[in-house]
Design a protein around this motif. Sequence first.
Motif, short mmCIF file in Angstrom:
data_model
loop_
_atom_site.label_atom_id
_atom_site.label_comp_id
_atom_site.label_asym_id
_atom_site.label_seq_id
_atom_site.Cartn_x
_atom_site.Cartn_y
_atom_site.Cartn_z
N PRO A 195 1.05 -1.37 0.04
CA PRO A 195 -0.06 0.03 -0.04
C PRO A 195 0.80 1.26 0.14
N PHE A 196 2.19 1.17 0.39
CA PHE A 196 3.07 2.16 0.53
C PHE A 196 3.78 2.43 -1.05
N LEU A 197 3.78 3.58 -1.57
CA LEU A 197 4.61 4.11 -2.71
C LEU A 197 5.51 4.79 -2.60
N PRO A 198 6.86 4.35 -2.20
CA PRO A 198 7.93 5.59 -1.97
C PRO A 198 8.18 6.52 -2.98
N ILE A 199 8.62 7.61 -2.86
CA ILE A 199 9.19 8.47 -3.82
C ILE A 199 10.74 8.28 -3.84
N SER A 200 11.27 7.84 -4.92
CA SER A 200 12.43 7.45 -5.14
C SER A 200 13.47 8.66 -5.00
N PRO A 201 14.19 8.82 -3.77
CA PRO A 201 15.15 10.05 -3.63
C PRO A 201 16.30 10.49 -4.86
N LYS A 202 16.30 9.39 -5.45
CA LYS A 202 17.33 9.74 -6.88
C LYS A 202 16.52 9.81 -7.96
N VAL A 229 6.86 9.40 1.19
CA VAL A 229 6.02 8.13 0.69
C VAL A 229 4.38 8.52 0.42
N LYS A 230 3.97 8.04 -0.68
CA LYS A 230 2.22 8.32 -0.74
C LYS A 230 1.71 6.83 -0.62
N LEU A 231 0.29 6.92 -0.47
CA LEU A 231 -0.29 5.54 -0.45
C LEU A 231 -0.82 5.16 -1.90
N GLN A 232 -0.82 3.80 -2.08
CA GLN A 232 -1.75 3.40 -3.62
C GLN A 232 -3.27 3.94 -3.25
N TRP A 233 -3.69 4.20 -4.59
CA TRP A 233 -4.81 4.88 -4.66
C TRP A 233 -5.96 4.33 -3.78
N LYS A 234 -6.30 3.05 -3.97
CA LYS A 234 -7.37 2.71 -2.93
C LYS A 234 -6.98 2.74 -1.71
#
Length: 531
Positions: free
Chosen positions: A188-195, A233-238
């Motif tokens: 459920p977690f979508l990390p934002i790549s720091p790179k 980090v953001k969450l998957q849309w559901k």
Amino acid sequence: MSEALREIAQTSKAWPFEEARKLLKRLEKSKVSKDEVLFETGYGPSGLPHIGTFGEVARTTMVRHAFEVLAPGVKTRLLCFSDDMDGMRKIPDTVPDPSALQEHLQKPLSAVPNPFGGNFDSFAAHNNAMLCRFLDAYNFDYEFASATEYYKAGRFDEKLLEAAARYDDIMKVMLPTLGAERQATYSPFLPISPKTGRVLYVPMKHVDAKEGTVTFDDEDGEEITLPVTGGNVKLQWKPDFGMRWAALGIDFEMFGKDHQSNAPIYDRICEILGAPAPQHYVYELFLDDKGQKISKSKGNGISIDDWLKYATTESLALFMYQKPRVAKRLYFDVIPKNVDEYLSFLSAYPRQELKDQVNNPVWHIHSGNPPEVDVPISFALLLNLVGASQSEDPNVLWGFIKAYAPDASPENHPELDKLVGYAINYFHDFVKPARKFRAPDEKERAAMEDLAGKLKEIDPKLPGAEIQNIVYAVGKEHEFENLRDWFKALYEVLLGESQGPRFGNFAALYGVEATAARIERALAGEDMSKA
């Protein structure tokens, strides 16, 4: 607000009141104490806002006002939420230079450069501004919210930490909804790549509830640990749907039928994160001229600016009010009908009793205070006038209008003046290119000769209804078994269309002598597209 109005609202079958009553009942049963009732609409800025987005805000506003009637004194708020932290999965067809955005795929929409020009620093910022511009023009009472700003400002941190703590519970909800291949990598977690700055759809190697972090492999294979807070980090849309409801305390949200099967998932996530799920309202989707679902990324259907080129926002609001749970074609050919239906409802409103006024669409369109507008000529009639007069000059058209309604002028009938402009635009773009004139057959010719003669003999100021009776009588005299065929013939021969408003009203507006002369020119074989 009168007690009589509240009593009527308790039993009104108008759908905004039905939904408001459900919401009130839900709040009464809830044990959560609240200072305000919060309504929300969602917008995905993956493309320019379309009319469906406007419809969601308009409909929610109607429910909100109905609720305020039922619960006077209760504070309400409408939040228009943009999911602008979602990754850009594909490049929309509507951008000027698609190739320029190729390197930004999968980045949050708020981090994708703005391809449209202007002073907006991202693709999402531009699209968000386009949405707000229109909502402001319609004077919606709303508060705009950006997912990127909320995530980065820590507005969701508490619920994100709770999601880390309840990770297994969330996975138990999500995994059964996925295929075997997706289950193996889902998080459920979508990390934002720091790179790279991209939104990563990667499995979590570890979720540390105590530290509030997630560990995963970045795109280059390096193991990275990030806090779930602060916009890392953001969450998957559901799960995001349910988390947002829980974090903000949303009480009501409507969404399209494509979300209906996921609603139980949203609800369960919200409940896992410690809040009651909001009241829902599911509306049917809009279709384009080919019967396909309209899409922001495809740009099919009608844009907001398209509709406003040809008609008022009020006519658009009527389209949104009518039968929201029935799939409807949202294309240019629906505009004239909605313009005239709006004017008809508005005209009837002052003569109605309160219980009927509350069920009149204009009551909901104008939040209980419809304007007094005098428009003596229908939009359909104006379209025919533009075609018959062979003029797209407003001054020429007003010459006909003043002969028909001597007291009317652009100054004292501003709404009618707007309709004249809309009619010119619509006629030029849609009616004129599609007109197909034909010659009459022998039976039709004889009837039209008879009608032209009778029109020459009558009082030029005869009302449209009486002229209509004459047209009916001629059709009967010439033994048209179905009088619809008679009127269809008149429109096809004289105006190049198969249907139109009442012909008597057209003759009264265009002038009985001019109508007779037009019939004679058609019978003489003139090119009526130029006559």
